[in-house]
Design a protein around this motif. Structure first.
Motif, mmCIF file in Angstrom:
data_model
loop_
_atom_site.group_PDB
_atom_site.id
_atom_site.type_symbol
_atom_site.label_atom_id
_atom_site.label_comp_id
_atom_site.label_asym_id
_atom_site.label_seq_id
_atom_site.Cartn_x
_atom_site.Cartn_y
_atom_site.Cartn_z
ATOM 1 N N UNK B 3 0.834 -1.200 0.000
ATOM 2 C CA UNK B 3 0.000 0.000 0.000
ATOM 3 C C UNK B 3 0.869 1.250 0.000
ATOM 4 N N UNK B 4 1.982 1.197 0.737
ATOM 5 C CA UNK B 4 2.916 2.322 0.823
ATOM 6 C C UNK B 4 3.484 2.647 -0.568
ATOM 7 N N UNK B 5 3.903 1.566 -1.249
ATOM 8 C CA UNK B 5 4.448 1.769 -2.600
ATOM 9 C C UNK B 5 3.406 2.334 -3.546
ATOM 10 N N UNK B 9 3.599 5.710 -5.632
ATOM 11 C CA UNK B 9 3.420 5.638 -7.070
ATOM 12 C C UNK B 9 2.373 6.653 -7.542
ATOM 13 N N UNK B 10 1.267 6.691 -6.820
ATOM 14 C CA UNK B 10 0.188 7.620 -7.177
ATOM 15 C C UNK B 10 0.678 9.062 -7.080
#
Lengths: 67, 230
Positions: B3-5, B9-10
């Motif tokens: 989720x962190x990545x 990314x977003x």
């Protein structure tokens, strides 16, 4: 009375004048015409009855073939 | 962890988009902005003869993005004397030939061709969505029809007409008369006769006077548009 005819100030001797009388007075003899008074196009059958009043903005456009 | 990545990314993607968007906005020069604005404009052209074909080409080159063109005729050899068609287009429908010529100049222009002899209700239906309408008919009766149709049924819609353009020379007689939303280009007196035929230069001048008036009308709203997108 004073009217605006084709963007030019004109002084007419009488107090009111019909569209047809104005056409005769100003020698507009062309057959195809569009006449606007204060932005509204005047229908042909109204030319004899419609009175032009003081301050009216009259536009007479001659339509000529060619394009 | 995943989720962190995803969040990173977003964030990364949105930053790229935002920067591109801002750079894109900042990089536009004034002429580019004008072309961008004109590309959103729609102009209707009634008739694709000497006036209509030349006016349409000029508007296309100026950057008008959508052109609605109407005519019922086909290209003849005689038309080539002054109309914007080519020898290999003889016998083609004028609206389709003109569409091809416009798209050869700029394929991004939307051209809507209508192969029909316009009547009052067609004018209202086809051109109601246009920013400006160009009258480019040949016959005086047709000119009268469109003027009456637009003034009575599309009040406030700018209509640019070409009236009085036959012959050659007399360039200084050509003028523009504006009354409200009706703009008339031409000398309002030169009729086509046996001894006073239409010639390419004079027809071309009036066609381009019409196009020039169209651009002026469209550009009157450019400032507001420009402020709104900025």
């Amino acid at each position: 009375m004073k009217i605006l005819l084709n963007n030019r100030k004109e002084t007419i001797e009488s107090e009111t004048i019909t569209v047809n009388e104005l056409l005769t007075l100003k020698n507009f003899t062309w057959k195809m015409l569009v006449i606007k008074i204060n932005g509204t196009v005047i229908k042909r059958h109204e030319y004899d009855s419609l009175q032009i009043k003081e301050g009216d903005d009259v536009a007479v456009i001659h339509l000529i073939t060619g394009g | 962890m995943n989720r962190f990545f995803l969040q990173i990314y977003i964030l990364y993607i949105s930053t790229i988009f935002l920067t591109t968007f801002l750079l894109y906005k900042m990089e536009l020069t004034y002429p580019e902005k004008v072309r961008r604005y004109l590309s959103k404009c729609t102009v209707g052209i009634a008739g694709c003869g000497g006036l209509g074909s030349n006016c349409a080409i000029s508007l296309a080159r100026a950057g008008v993005g959508k052109l609605i063109i109407a005519d019922f005729d086909i290209v003849t050899v005689e038309n080539l004397e002054r109309q914007y068609y080519f020898h290999d287009q003889v016998n083609k429908l004028k609206v389709l030939a003109l569409r091809d010529n416009i798209l050869r100049i700029d394929p991004s222009i939307t051209v809507k061709p209508f192969d029909l002899k316009l009547c009052s209700s067609d004018v209202i239906e086809l051109f109601a969505g246009c920013d400006v309408i160009v009258e480019a008919f040949d016959k005086a009766e047709m000119k009268q029809m469109i003027i009456e149709a637009v003034i009575n049924h599309l009040p406030g819609k700018p209509l640019v007409c070409g009236i009085g353009l036959a012959g050659f020379g007399k360039t200084d007689l050509l003028k523009v008369i504006r009354t409200g939303n009706l703009i008339v280009c031409g000398d309002q007196m030169s009729e086509v006769t046996e001894t006073n035929p239409l010639t390419a230069p004079r027809v071309g001048i009036v066609a381009n006077m019409e196009a020039n008036e169209v651009i002026e009308i469209l550009m009157s709203k450019f400032k507001t548009w420009n402020e709104n997108i900025a």
